[in-house]
Design a protein around this motif. Sequence first.
Motif, PDB file in Angstrom:
ATOM      1  N   ARG A 298      -9.067   1.966 -36.128  1.00  0.00           N
ATOM      2  CA  ARG A 298      -8.866   1.620 -34.723  1.00  0.00           C
ATOM      3  C   ARG A 298     -10.134   1.884 -33.903  1.00  0.00           C
ATOM      4  O   ARG A 298     -10.882   2.819 -34.193  1.00  0.00           O
ATOM      5  CB  ARG A 298      -7.717   2.436 -34.123  1.00  0.00           C
ATOM      6  N   SER A 299     -10.323   1.088 -32.861  1.00  0.00           N
ATOM      7  CA  SER A 299     -11.451   1.313 -31.955  1.00  0.00           C
ATOM      8  C   SER A 299     -11.202   2.563 -31.127  1.00  0.00           C
ATOM      9  O   SER A 299     -10.062   3.047 -31.012  1.00  0.00           O
ATOM     10  CB  SER A 299     -11.634   0.117 -31.021  1.00  0.00           C
ATOM     11  N   LEU A 300     -12.273   3.086 -30.525  1.00  0.00           N
ATOM     12  CA  LEU A 300     -12.131   4.266 -29.676  1.00  0.00           C
ATOM     13  C   LEU A 300     -11.203   3.961 -28.500  1.00  0.00           C
ATOM     14  O   LEU A 300     -10.346   4.783 -28.138  1.00  0.00           O
ATOM     15  CB  LEU A 300     -13.504   4.695 -29.151  1.00  0.00           C
ATOM     16  N   ALA A 301     -11.342   2.774 -27.923  1.00  0.00           N
ATOM     17  CA  ALA A 301     -10.505   2.417 -26.781  1.00  0.00           C
ATOM     18  C   ALA A 301      -9.037   2.405 -27.165  1.00  0.00           C
ATOM     19  O   ALA A 301      -8.173   2.914 -26.439  1.00  0.00           O
ATOM     20  CB  ALA A 301     -10.924   1.055 -26.229  1.00  0.00           C
ATOM     21  N   THR A 302      -8.731   1.832 -28.316  1.00  0.00           N
ATOM     22  CA  THR A 302      -7.338   1.791 -28.778  1.00  0.00           C
ATOM     23  C   THR A 302      -6.820   3.196 -29.057  1.00  0.00           C
ATOM     24  O   THR A 302      -5.676   3.537 -28.731  1.00  0.00           O
ATOM     25  CB  THR A 302      -7.233   0.925 -30.040  1.00  0.00           C
ATOM     26  N   HIS A 303      -7.653   4.015 -29.666  1.00  0.00           N
ATOM     27  CA  HIS A 303      -7.266   5.389 -29.980  1.00  0.00           C
ATOM     28  C   HIS A 303      -6.961   6.173 -28.703  1.00  0.00           C
ATOM     29  O   HIS A 303      -5.932   6.870 -28.610  1.00  0.00           O
ATOM     30  CB  HIS A 303      -8.398   6.055 -30.759  1.00  0.00           C
ATOM     31  N   PRO A 323     -23.573   8.799 -23.412  1.00  0.00           N
ATOM     32  CA  PRO A 323     -24.339   8.199 -24.507  1.00  0.00           C
ATOM     33  C   PRO A 323     -23.444   7.980 -25.728  1.00  0.00           C
ATOM     34  O   PRO A 323     -22.395   8.616 -25.881  1.00  0.00           O
ATOM     35  CB  PRO A 323     -25.424   9.235 -24.785  1.00  0.00           C
ATOM     36  N   ARG A 324     -23.872   7.098 -26.608  1.00  0.00           N
ATOM     37  CA  ARG A 324     -23.086   6.777 -27.796  1.00  0.00           C
ATOM     38  C   ARG A 324     -22.770   8.010 -28.628  1.00  0.00           C
ATOM     39  O   ARG A 324     -21.645   8.173 -29.127  1.00  0.00           O
ATOM     40  CB  ARG A 324     -23.881   5.780 -28.650  1.00  0.00           C
ATOM     41  N   ALA A 325     -23.740   8.903 -28.738  1.00  0.00           N
ATOM     42  CA  ALA A 325     -23.533  10.093 -29.566  1.00  0.00           C
ATOM     43  C   ALA A 325     -22.390  10.945 -29.029  1.00  0.00           C
ATOM     44  O   ALA A 325     -21.618  11.531 -29.797  1.00  0.00           O
ATOM     45  CB  ALA A 325     -24.821  10.913 -29.634  1.00  0.00           C
ATOM     46  N   GLN A 326     -22.254  11.035 -27.722  1.00  0.00           N
ATOM     47  CA  GLN A 326     -21.177  11.839 -27.148  1.00  0.00           C
ATOM     48  C   GLN A 326     -19.824  11.159 -27.313  1.00  0.00           C
ATOM     49  O   GLN A 326     -18.804  11.821 -27.506  1.00  0.00           O
ATOM     50  CB  GLN A 326     -21.454  12.107 -25.666  1.00  0.00           C
ATOM     51  N   LEU A 327     -19.817   9.836 -27.258  1.00  0.00           N
ATOM     52  CA  LEU A 327     -18.571   9.111 -27.495  1.00  0.00           C
ATOM     53  C   LEU A 327     -18.074   9.307 -28.918  1.00  0.00           C
ATOM     54  O   LEU A 327     -16.862   9.312 -29.170  1.00  0.00           O
ATOM     55  CB  LEU A 327     -18.772   7.615 -27.214  1.00  0.00           C
ATOM     56  N   ASP A 328     -19.001   9.478 -29.854  1.00  0.00           N
ATOM     57  CA  ASP A 328     -18.635   9.621 -31.258  1.00  0.00           C
ATOM     58  C   ASP A 328     -18.354  11.061 -31.664  1.00  0.00           C
ATOM     59  O   ASP A 328     -17.921  11.319 -32.785  1.00  0.00           O
ATOM     60  CB  ASP A 328     -19.762   9.055 -32.141  1.00  0.00           C
TER      61      ASP A 328
END
Length: 416
Positions: A298-303, A323-328
Amino acid sequence: MNADTVVIGGGPAGLMAAEALAAAGRQVDLYDAMPSVGRKFLLAGKGGLNLTHSEPIEPFTERYGPRAAEVAPWLADFSPQAMRDWAAGLGIETFVGSSGRVFPVDMKAAPLLRAWLHRLRMAGVRFHQRHRWLGWTDDGSALRLQGPAGELTVQPQATVLALGGASWPQLGSDGRWVPLLQAQGVDVVALQPANCGFEIARPDGERGWSEHLRSRFAGAPIKPAALRFTAHDGRRFERAGEFVLSDYGVEGSLVYAVSALLRDTVAAQGSALLHIDLLPTFDAERVLAEVKRPRGTRSLATHLKSRLGLAGAKVSLLHELLPRAQLDDAAALATALKALPLTVVAPRPVAEAISTAGGVALQALDERLMLQARPGIFIAGEMLDWEAPTGGYLLQATMASGLRAGRGAAAWRRAG
Protein backbone atom coordinates in the motif's frame (compact mmCIF):
# COMPACT_ATOMS: atom_id res chain seq x y z
CA MET A 1 -21.94 75.83 11.52
CA ASN A 2 -22.29 75.29 15.25
CA ALA A 3 -23.27 71.88 16.67
CA ASP A 4 -23.82 70.36 20.08
CA THR A 5 -22.00 67.02 19.73
CA VAL A 6 -20.60 65.36 16.63
CA VAL A 7 -19.70 61.71 16.01
CA ILE A 8 -17.50 60.95 13.02
CA GLY A 9 -17.73 57.33 11.90
CA GLY A 10 -20.81 55.16 11.50
CA GLY A 11 -19.46 51.81 12.61
CA PRO A 12 -20.45 50.05 15.85
CA ALA A 13 -18.25 52.32 18.03
CA GLY A 14 -19.64 55.50 16.51
CA LEU A 15 -23.23 54.30 16.69
CA MET A 16 -22.81 53.29 20.33
CA ALA A 17 -21.28 56.68 21.14
CA ALA A 18 -24.21 58.38 19.43
CA GLU A 19 -26.64 56.28 21.45
CA ALA A 20 -24.93 57.19 24.72
CA LEU A 21 -24.94 60.88 23.83
CA ALA A 22 -28.58 60.87 22.77
CA ALA A 23 -29.54 59.05 25.99
CA ALA A 24 -27.84 61.87 27.90
CA GLY A 25 -30.01 64.44 26.13
CA ARG A 26 -27.44 65.70 23.62
CA GLN A 27 -28.23 66.63 20.05
CA VAL A 28 -26.03 64.35 17.96
CA ASP A 29 -24.91 64.79 14.36
CA LEU A 30 -23.18 61.69 12.97
CA TYR A 31 -21.03 62.02 9.85
CA ASP A 32 -19.75 59.10 7.78
CA ALA A 33 -17.80 58.97 4.53
CA MET A 34 -19.77 56.06 3.08
CA PRO A 35 -23.24 56.09 1.49
CA SER A 36 -24.58 54.05 4.42
CA VAL A 37 -23.42 53.26 7.94
CA GLY A 38 -22.43 49.93 9.47
CA ARG A 39 -20.90 48.39 6.34
CA LYS A 40 -18.18 46.41 8.10
CA PHE A 41 -20.74 45.38 10.73
CA LEU A 42 -22.91 43.92 7.98
CA LEU A 43 -19.93 42.13 6.42
CA ALA A 44 -19.05 40.60 9.79
CA GLY A 45 -22.57 39.22 9.96
CA LYS A 46 -22.44 37.39 6.65
CA GLY A 47 -21.30 34.18 8.29
CA GLY A 48 -23.45 34.74 11.39
CA LEU A 49 -23.03 37.85 13.52
CA ASN A 50 -20.76 36.95 16.46
CA LEU A 51 -21.78 39.57 19.03
CA THR A 52 -19.75 38.46 22.04
CA HIS A 53 -18.61 35.40 23.99
CA SER A 54 -20.13 33.65 26.98
CA GLU A 55 -16.97 32.83 28.92
CA PRO A 56 -16.52 34.32 32.43
CA ILE A 57 -15.35 37.91 32.54
CA GLU A 58 -11.87 37.13 33.92
CA PRO A 59 -10.67 34.95 31.00
CA PHE A 60 -12.71 37.17 28.66
CA THR A 61 -10.69 40.20 29.73
CA GLU A 62 -7.42 38.31 29.34
CA ARG A 63 -8.12 37.99 25.61
CA TYR A 64 -6.98 41.60 25.24
CA GLY A 65 -3.42 40.65 26.13
CA PRO A 66 -1.16 43.59 27.01
CA ARG A 67 -4.18 45.95 26.94
CA ALA A 68 -6.36 43.88 29.29
CA ALA A 69 -6.00 46.30 32.20
CA GLU A 70 -7.02 49.27 30.05
CA VAL A 71 -9.94 47.46 28.38
CA ALA A 72 -11.32 46.08 31.68
CA PRO A 73 -13.09 49.37 32.63
CA TRP A 74 -14.78 49.46 29.22
CA LEU A 75 -16.11 45.95 29.82
CA ALA A 76 -17.29 47.01 33.26
CA ASP A 77 -19.40 49.68 31.48
CA PHE A 78 -20.70 47.26 28.86
CA SER A 79 -20.25 43.59 29.72
CA PRO A 80 -20.96 40.56 27.50
CA GLN A 81 -24.29 40.13 29.32
CA ALA A 82 -25.04 43.80 28.76
CA MET A 83 -24.42 43.22 25.05
CA ARG A 84 -27.06 40.47 25.05
CA ASP A 85 -29.49 42.65 27.00
CA TRP A 86 -28.85 45.53 24.59
CA ALA A 87 -29.66 43.29 21.60
CA ALA A 88 -32.80 42.03 23.35
CA GLY A 89 -33.86 45.65 23.78
CA LEU A 90 -33.77 45.95 20.00
CA GLY A 91 -35.94 42.84 19.64
CA ILE A 92 -33.01 40.57 18.79
CA GLU A 93 -32.81 37.39 20.85
CA THR A 94 -29.43 35.67 21.16
CA PHE A 95 -28.10 32.20 21.86
CA VAL A 96 -24.80 30.65 22.92
CA GLY A 97 -23.26 28.37 20.30
CA SER A 98 -21.30 25.19 20.96
CA SER A 99 -18.05 27.19 20.95
CA GLY A 100 -19.34 29.62 23.58
CA ARG A 101 -19.80 32.37 21.04
CA VAL A 102 -22.99 34.44 21.18
CA PHE A 103 -25.09 35.02 18.06
CA PRO A 104 -28.50 36.46 17.16
CA VAL A 105 -31.03 33.65 16.83
CA ASP A 106 -31.44 34.40 13.11
CA MET A 107 -27.63 34.70 12.68
CA LYS A 108 -28.09 37.95 10.74
CA ALA A 109 -26.67 41.45 11.19
CA ALA A 110 -29.12 43.41 9.02
CA PRO A 111 -32.23 43.15 11.27
CA LEU A 112 -30.21 44.28 14.29
CA LEU A 113 -28.68 47.22 12.41
CA ARG A 114 -32.07 48.31 11.06
CA ALA A 115 -33.60 48.26 14.54
CA TRP A 116 -30.61 50.11 15.98
CA LEU A 117 -30.70 52.87 13.35
CA HIS A 118 -34.45 53.27 13.81
CA ARG A 119 -33.99 53.72 17.56
CA LEU A 120 -31.18 56.24 17.03
CA ARG A 121 -33.28 58.28 14.62
CA MET A 122 -36.20 58.22 17.03
CA ALA A 123 -33.79 59.53 19.68
CA GLY A 124 -32.99 62.48 17.42
CA VAL A 125 -29.62 61.43 16.00
CA ARG A 126 -29.08 63.09 12.63
CA PHE A 127 -27.13 61.14 10.02
CA HIS A 128 -25.01 62.79 7.33
CA GLN A 129 -23.71 60.33 4.72
CA ARG A 130 -20.92 60.87 2.20
CA HIS A 131 -19.12 63.32 4.46
CA ARG A 132 -15.40 62.67 4.84
CA TRP A 133 -13.52 64.20 7.74
CA LEU A 134 -10.54 66.31 6.62
CA GLY A 135 -9.21 67.39 10.03
CA TRP A 136 -9.50 70.79 11.67
CA THR A 137 -9.45 74.36 10.45
CA ASP A 138 -6.15 76.21 10.77
CA ASP A 139 -7.11 77.71 14.12
CA GLY A 140 -8.23 74.29 15.39
CA SER A 141 -11.69 75.51 16.34
CA ALA A 142 -13.81 73.62 13.80
CA LEU A 143 -14.00 70.32 11.97
CA ARG A 144 -13.49 70.26 8.21
CA LEU A 145 -15.72 67.89 6.24
CA GLN A 146 -15.97 67.16 2.53
CA GLY A 147 -19.59 66.54 1.58
CA PRO A 148 -21.54 66.14 -1.65
CA ALA A 149 -21.98 69.93 -1.89
CA GLY A 150 -18.34 70.70 -1.16
CA GLU A 151 -16.34 71.45 1.96
CA LEU A 152 -18.04 72.63 5.12
CA THR A 153 -16.93 73.40 8.66
CA VAL A 154 -18.71 72.31 11.82
CA GLN A 155 -17.93 73.69 15.28
CA PRO A 156 -19.16 71.18 17.90
CA GLN A 157 -18.86 71.46 21.65
CA ALA A 158 -17.66 67.84 21.81
CA THR A 159 -16.55 65.34 19.17
CA VAL A 160 -16.24 61.55 19.16
CA LEU A 161 -13.93 60.13 16.49
CA ALA A 162 -14.73 56.50 15.62
CA LEU A 163 -13.14 56.07 12.21
CA GLY A 164 -11.97 52.47 12.53
CA GLY A 165 -8.53 51.08 11.78
CA ALA A 166 -7.24 50.34 8.29
CA SER A 167 -8.62 46.92 7.45
CA TRP A 168 -11.15 46.52 4.63
CA PRO A 169 -10.70 50.15 3.46
CA GLN A 170 -13.38 49.70 0.80
CA LEU A 171 -15.89 49.60 3.66
CA GLY A 172 -14.72 52.91 5.11
CA SER A 173 -11.86 52.15 7.54
CA ASP A 174 -8.88 53.43 5.59
CA GLY A 175 -6.60 54.92 8.25
CA ARG A 176 -6.54 58.39 6.66
CA TRP A 177 -7.03 59.88 10.11
CA VAL A 178 -3.51 58.92 11.26
CA PRO A 179 -1.60 61.96 9.92
CA LEU A 180 -4.46 64.28 10.93
CA LEU A 181 -4.07 63.29 14.58
CA GLN A 182 -0.28 63.14 14.45
CA ALA A 183 -0.30 66.73 13.22
CA GLN A 184 -2.10 67.62 16.46
CA GLY A 185 0.66 66.05 18.54
CA VAL A 186 -1.30 62.87 19.28
CA ASP A 187 0.79 59.73 19.81
CA VAL A 188 -0.36 57.15 17.24
CA VAL A 189 1.15 53.66 17.22
CA ALA A 190 1.68 52.37 13.67
CA LEU A 191 -1.29 50.39 12.36
CA GLN A 192 -0.57 46.70 11.76
CA PRO A 193 -2.64 43.73 10.57
CA ALA A 194 -4.41 41.73 13.26
CA ASN A 195 -6.48 38.56 12.87
CA CYS A 196 -4.76 38.05 9.55
CA GLY A 197 -3.38 35.33 7.33
CA PHE A 198 0.33 34.61 6.89
CA GLU A 199 2.59 33.80 3.98
CA ILE A 200 4.66 30.65 4.43
CA ALA A 201 8.08 29.40 3.34
CA ARG A 202 8.66 25.81 2.31
CA PRO A 203 11.72 23.87 3.57
CA ASP A 204 13.49 24.56 0.26
CA GLY A 205 13.28 28.29 0.99
CA GLU A 206 10.62 29.06 -1.62
CA ARG A 207 7.73 31.21 -0.44
CA GLY A 208 4.19 29.94 -0.81
CA TRP A 209 2.79 26.52 -1.54
CA SER A 210 3.68 24.49 -4.58
CA GLU A 211 1.42 24.68 -7.60
CA HIS A 212 0.25 21.13 -6.86
CA LEU A 213 -1.01 22.02 -3.39
CA ARG A 214 -2.49 25.37 -4.46
CA SER A 215 -4.39 23.88 -7.37
CA ARG A 216 -5.86 21.05 -5.30
CA PHE A 217 -6.23 22.39 -1.77
CA ALA A 218 -6.30 26.20 -1.68
CA GLY A 219 -9.32 26.99 0.48
CA ALA A 220 -9.31 23.57 2.15
CA PRO A 221 -9.82 23.47 5.93
CA ILE A 222 -7.34 21.63 8.13
CA LYS A 223 -9.45 20.12 10.89
CA PRO A 224 -9.28 18.95 13.50
CA ALA A 225 -5.86 20.40 14.26
CA ALA A 226 -3.94 22.11 17.02
CA LEU A 227 -1.27 24.80 16.86
CA ARG A 228 1.64 25.27 19.22
CA PHE A 229 3.91 28.27 19.13
CA THR A 230 6.47 30.00 21.33
CA ALA A 231 7.03 33.65 20.46
CA HIS A 232 10.40 35.39 20.37
CA ASP A 233 9.75 36.83 23.85
CA GLY A 234 8.73 33.52 25.42
CA ARG A 235 4.95 33.91 25.20
CA ARG A 236 3.30 30.56 24.43
CA PHE A 237 0.24 29.58 22.47
CA GLU A 238 -1.45 26.19 22.23
CA ARG A 239 -4.98 25.63 21.03
CA ALA A 240 -7.09 23.14 19.07
CA GLY A 241 -9.45 24.13 16.29
CA GLU A 242 -9.08 24.58 12.55
CA PHE A 243 -7.41 26.74 9.94
CA VAL A 244 -7.45 27.07 6.17
CA LEU A 245 -4.86 26.63 3.45
CA SER A 246 -4.82 29.69 1.20
CA ASP A 247 -3.03 30.54 -2.02
CA TYR A 248 -0.26 32.28 -0.09
CA GLY A 249 -0.13 30.27 3.13
CA VAL A 250 -2.52 29.90 6.06
CA GLU A 251 -5.49 31.75 7.51
CA GLY A 252 -8.61 30.96 9.53
CA SER A 253 -9.64 30.99 13.18
CA LEU A 254 -6.64 29.18 14.68
CA VAL A 255 -4.19 31.35 12.76
CA TYR A 256 -6.08 34.51 13.71
CA ALA A 257 -5.93 33.50 17.37
CA VAL A 258 -2.12 33.37 17.28
CA SER A 259 -1.63 36.14 14.72
CA ALA A 260 -0.44 38.79 17.19
CA LEU A 261 2.37 36.53 18.45
CA LEU A 262 3.29 35.45 14.92
CA ARG A 263 3.31 39.03 13.65
CA ASP A 264 5.49 40.29 16.48
CA THR A 265 7.92 37.37 16.13
CA VAL A 266 8.24 37.83 12.36
CA ALA A 267 8.93 41.53 12.96
CA ALA A 268 11.60 40.68 15.54
CA GLN A 269 13.43 37.88 13.75
CA GLY A 270 12.21 37.66 10.15
CA SER A 271 10.21 34.45 10.45
CA ALA A 272 8.27 32.37 12.95
CA LEU A 273 8.21 28.58 13.35
CA LEU A 274 5.01 27.00 14.60
CA HIS A 275 4.02 23.34 14.94
CA ILE A 276 0.80 21.73 13.77
CA ASP A 277 -0.75 18.69 15.42
CA LEU A 278 -2.61 17.02 12.57
CA LEU A 279 -4.08 14.38 14.88
CA PRO A 280 -5.06 16.18 18.11
CA THR A 281 -7.48 13.44 19.15
CA PHE A 282 -4.73 10.75 19.03
CA ASP A 283 -1.92 10.51 21.57
CA ALA A 284 1.66 10.20 20.34
CA GLU A 285 1.97 6.54 21.32
CA ARG A 286 -1.03 5.52 19.26
CA VAL A 287 0.14 7.54 16.27
CA LEU A 288 3.54 5.86 16.39
CA ALA A 289 1.99 2.40 16.75
CA GLU A 290 -0.30 2.93 13.76
CA VAL A 291 2.43 4.37 11.55
CA LYS A 292 4.72 1.44 12.38
CA ARG A 293 2.19 -1.17 11.28
CA PRO A 294 3.35 -2.98 8.13
CA ARG A 295 1.73 -1.53 5.03
CA GLY A 296 2.89 -4.05 2.47
CA THR A 297 2.35 -2.78 -1.04
CA ARG A 298 0.00 0.00 0.00
CA SER A 299 1.05 3.60 -0.58
CA LEU A 300 1.83 5.84 2.37
CA ALA A 301 -1.31 7.86 1.69
CA THR A 302 -3.49 4.75 1.73
CA HIS A 303 -1.79 3.49 4.89
CA LEU A 304 -2.31 6.79 6.75
CA LYS A 305 -5.93 6.95 5.68
CA SER A 306 -6.74 3.39 6.76
CA ARG A 307 -4.86 3.52 10.07
CA LEU A 308 -5.35 7.17 11.16
CA GLY A 309 -8.07 8.59 8.92
CA LEU A 310 -5.60 11.04 7.44
CA ALA A 311 -6.33 12.11 3.88
CA GLY A 312 -6.56 14.95 1.41
CA ALA A 313 -5.06 18.28 2.40
CA LYS A 314 -3.38 16.90 5.53
CA VAL A 315 -1.46 14.28 3.55
CA SER A 316 -0.54 16.91 0.97
CA LEU A 317 0.84 19.08 3.78
CA LEU A 318 3.11 16.23 4.88
CA HIS A 319 4.56 15.87 1.38
CA GLU A 320 4.94 19.65 1.12
CA LEU A 321 6.78 20.14 4.41
CA LEU A 322 8.74 16.93 5.03
CA PRO A 323 11.71 15.49 3.17
CA ARG A 324 11.37 12.03 1.63
CA ALA A 325 13.62 10.48 4.25
CA GLN A 326 11.33 11.63 7.06
CA LEU A 327 8.25 10.33 5.27
CA ASP A 328 9.91 6.92 5.03
CA ASP A 329 11.00 6.85 8.68
CA ALA A 330 8.11 5.70 10.89
CA ALA A 331 9.34 7.38 14.08
CA ALA A 332 10.16 10.67 12.34
CA LEU A 333 6.82 10.64 10.51
CA ALA A 334 4.88 9.96 13.72
CA THR A 335 6.67 12.88 15.38
CA ALA A 336 5.76 15.15 12.47
CA LEU A 337 2.12 14.13 12.55
CA LYS A 338 1.94 15.49 16.10
CA ALA A 339 4.25 18.48 15.50
CA LEU A 340 4.52 19.36 11.82
CA PRO A 341 6.88 22.35 11.49
CA LEU A 342 5.59 25.31 9.47
CA THR A 343 7.50 28.55 8.89
CA VAL A 344 5.60 31.80 8.34
CA VAL A 345 7.49 34.75 6.93
CA ALA A 346 5.04 37.65 6.59
CA PRO A 347 1.56 38.70 7.65
CA ARG A 348 -0.79 39.62 4.86
CA PRO A 349 -1.32 43.35 4.20
CA VAL A 350 -3.35 45.35 6.69
CA ALA A 351 -6.06 46.00 4.08
CA GLU A 352 -6.82 42.25 4.02
CA ALA A 353 -6.87 41.78 7.79
CA ILE A 354 -10.04 41.34 9.81
CA SER A 355 -8.88 44.06 12.20
CA THR A 356 -5.86 46.20 13.01
CA ALA A 357 -3.51 46.61 15.91
CA GLY A 358 -2.00 49.97 16.77
CA GLY A 359 -3.77 53.31 16.77
CA VAL A 360 -4.09 56.16 19.23
CA ALA A 361 -1.92 55.30 22.25
CA LEU A 362 -4.09 54.73 25.30
CA GLN A 363 -1.64 56.85 27.31
CA ALA A 364 -2.71 59.81 25.16
CA LEU A 365 -6.23 59.61 26.61
CA ASP A 366 -7.83 60.10 29.98
CA GLU A 367 -10.18 57.55 31.56
CA ARG A 368 -13.11 58.98 29.54
CA LEU A 369 -11.18 58.31 26.29
CA MET A 370 -10.67 62.04 25.74
CA LEU A 371 -7.47 63.20 24.07
CA GLN A 372 -5.25 64.97 26.57
CA ALA A 373 -3.77 67.01 23.74
CA ARG A 374 -7.21 68.06 22.46
CA PRO A 375 -9.82 68.45 25.23
CA GLY A 376 -13.31 67.78 23.95
CA ILE A 377 -12.11 65.20 21.41
CA PHE A 378 -12.92 61.59 22.30
CA ILE A 379 -11.68 58.43 20.54
CA ALA A 380 -13.43 55.05 20.28
CA GLY A 381 -13.21 51.66 18.59
CA GLU A 382 -10.40 50.38 16.40
CA MET A 383 -8.77 53.81 16.28
CA LEU A 384 -7.40 52.93 19.72
CA ASP A 385 -4.25 50.88 20.30
CA TRP A 386 -5.67 47.51 21.34
CA GLU A 387 -6.40 44.22 19.63
CA ALA A 388 -8.24 41.00 20.33
CA PRO A 389 -8.88 37.67 18.62
CA THR A 390 -12.08 36.91 16.76
CA GLY A 391 -14.83 35.19 18.71
CA GLY A 392 -16.88 38.18 19.84
CA TYR A 393 -14.04 39.98 21.61
CA LEU A 394 -13.50 42.55 18.86
CA LEU A 395 -17.09 43.75 18.63
CA GLN A 396 -17.54 43.69 22.41
CA ALA A 397 -14.64 46.03 23.13
CA THR A 398 -15.40 48.19 20.10
CA MET A 399 -18.92 48.90 21.31
CA ALA A 400 -17.85 49.17 24.96
CA SER A 401 -15.30 51.83 24.04
CA GLY A 402 -17.96 53.67 22.03
CA LEU A 403 -20.24 53.72 25.05
CA ARG A 404 -17.44 55.02 27.30
CA ALA A 405 -16.43 57.73 24.82
CA GLY A 406 -20.06 58.77 24.32
CA ARG A 407 -20.68 59.00 28.04
CA GLY A 408 -17.41 60.86 28.46
CA ALA A 409 -18.41 63.40 25.82
CA ALA A 410 -21.83 63.83 27.45
CA ALA A 411 -20.17 64.45 30.83
CA TRP A 412 -17.81 66.96 29.20
CA ARG A 413 -20.80 68.86 27.79
CA ARG A 414 -22.59 68.85 31.15
CA ALA A 415 -19.50 70.34 32.73
CA GLY A 416 -19.60 73.15 30.19
